[in-house]
Design an enzyme around this catalytic site. Structure first.
Site, short mmCIF file in Angstrom:
data_model
loop_
_atom_site.label_atom_id
_atom_site.label_comp_id
_atom_site.label_asym_id
_atom_site.label_seq_id
_atom_site.Cartn_x
_atom_site.Cartn_y
_atom_site.Cartn_z
N ASP A 41 -9.59 39.64 13.92
CA ASP A 41 -9.63 39.80 15.42
C ASP A 41 -11.03 39.68 15.94
O ASP A 41 -11.81 40.48 15.63
CB ASP A 41 -8.79 40.95 16.00
CG ASP A 41 -8.80 41.05 17.54
OD1 ASP A 41 -7.99 40.12 18.08
OD2 ASP A 41 -9.40 41.92 18.16
N ASP B 5 -8.29 47.04 18.24
CA ASP B 5 -8.86 45.83 17.66
C ASP B 5 -8.19 45.93 16.03
O ASP B 5 -7.76 44.68 15.50
CB ASP B 5 -10.36 45.74 17.48
CG ASP B 5 -10.93 45.61 18.79
OD1 ASP B 5 -10.34 45.00 19.77
OD2 ASP B 5 -12.00 46.04 19.02
N GLU C 218 -6.80 33.86 15.39
CA GLU C 218 -5.91 33.78 16.47
C GLU C 218 -6.46 32.45 16.95
O GLU C 218 -7.70 32.23 17.11
CB GLU C 218 -6.31 35.03 17.60
CG GLU C 218 -5.29 34.93 18.73
CD GLU C 218 -5.42 35.95 19.56
OE1 GLU C 218 -4.74 36.32 20.61
OE2 GLU C 218 -6.30 36.83 19.27
#
Length: 398
Positions: free
Chosen positions: A189, A355, A274
């Site tokens: 992340d 996170d 992502e």
């Protein structure tokens, strides 16, 4: 194990003599002139509903050299000029393929100064590189050795805004081979407080290189703004001083990203990230500077091509997947999760670091997509699209 043939560009600093610097500067100017003339010719033809290809622009170059006005094009090597036409052809191919915008004219002050030489225009022997139209080899700082037995197929010489000279040698690297399979997988992340948060719980600090040098950069830019506009010596020195600050920021950021991506690719078989729309995110005036300083797009690009080199897999999860709002323990999705909330407790009693929880969820959905196919859509109601997708190996172009 499958044999791969990877071409890599090895970039080095070099220090030209006055004669070499003058010759290269002339070459840069001629390359820019030919590129702009060819672009103007192709644009004019396009308005007449005609198509002009590389072969036609090559014939135009021969005609331009015979005119009195452009006779100086004969003073430099013809190979970089031909390569400029090939680059223009590539730019148009990408434009028609909807992968890039319409090609733009090169600026004397803003565009990158570079010239590309193919094998017919340089000699490389015993570690000495001699370019066409030059009597002496370049004084290259060999900061790392070329692969044993490597023979460059293309040489690109450039000068950056800070006045540094670089030479890039493109050659096949036999040392790049798929790594032995690993059992590890990791979800990543990206963020601003921490550059990377891994599903293992590890957090990588965000060095914020641009913010560290912001005062120095602002001082250099103020000094530049006070100089009279034009090509005066003082303005050139002030511009170069500001460019050196930018170069320091860029070099340090690139060095960190190379170290991080190499480590992640070597340690993990599968890497889940992502699929962020960074181009849209930088439109946020409050966060644009911080996002640009974090260089998320550059991180992803490096991760993808290194994974392709070493036989690893990169999976990108749909940007709409609620990785931060989804409890990695029970699967409950929270209604809202404002950015200032860095830690939260689910109804099941599990307390999450925002996170780390997002990284765990990315890893879980990425592995599901890897096993079951990219059509898996957990906890998502947005019509159309898919929650995760495997990345095709990124082919590095010469």
């Amino acid at each position: 194990m499958k044999t791969t043939h990877v071409k890599r560009a090895f970039k080095y600093r070099f220090h030209p003599t006055d004669a070499q610097a003058a010759e290269l500067s002339r070459t840069f100017g001629c390359v820019r002139k030919v590129y702009n003339l060819a672009l103007a010719a192709r644009t004019a033809a396009w308005t007449r509903q005609e198509r002009v290809n590389y072969n036609q622009t090559s014939a135009m170059l021969t005609a331009w050299k015979k005119t009195e006005e452009l006779a100086y094009l004969n003073d430099v090597s013809s190979v970089p000029l031909q390569q400029a036409l090939r680059h223009l052809q590539t730019a148009f191919t990408n434009f028609f393929g909807k992968r890039a915008k319409y090609p733009r004219f090169k600026s004397r002050k803003k565009s990158r100064k570079s010239a590309e030489y193919t094998t017919s225009a340089f000699r490389f022997k015993d570690g000495n590189l001699t370019l066409a139209k030059m009597a002496q080899p370049l004084d290259i700082v060999w900061s790392r050795p070329l692969p044993e037995g490597a023979s460059p197929s293309t040489v690109t010489v450039s000068q950056d805004a800070a006045g540094r000279w670089h030479v890039s040698l493109l050659c096949e690297d036999p040392t790049v081979k798929p790594l032995p399979a690993a059992d590890a997988a990791v979800g990543i992340d990206v963020g601003l407080d921490h550059l990377l948060t891994l599903s293992t719980g590890e957090k990588v600090a965000n060095p914020r290189y641009e913010r560290r040098d912001r005062a120095r950069l602002a001082r250099a830019q103020r000094q530049l703004a006070r100089k009279a506009k034009g090509d005066g010596a003082n303005r050139v020195k002030a511009r170069r001083k500001a460019a050196r600050v930018y170069a320091r920021i860029t070099d340090r950021r690139r060095d960190l990203l190379h170290k991080l991506t190499t480590r992640l690719v070597r340690e993990n078989q599968t890497i889940v990230i992502e699929d962020l729309a960074v181009r849209n995110m930088v439109k946020n005036g409050k966060l644009a500077r911080a996002i640009s300083d974090a260089a998320w797009s550059q991180f992803r690009s490096m991760l993808e091509y290194k994974a392709a080199w070493y036989g690893r897999e990169v999976i990108a999860v749909d940007r709409w997947f609620p990785s931060s709002r989804l409890c990695s323990a029970c699967g409950t999705v929270q209604d809202r999760m404002p950015l200032h909330v860095r830690e939260w407790t689910c109804d099941c009693g599990t307390t999450h670091d925002r996170d780390v929880n997002a990284a765990k969820n990315l890893l879980a959905v990425g592995l599901t997509a890897s096993v079951c196919g990219a059509g898996v859509r957990p906890q998502r109601s947005t019509p159309g699209g898919r929650s995760a997708m495997k990345q095709k190996p990124l082919q590095r172009e010469p």
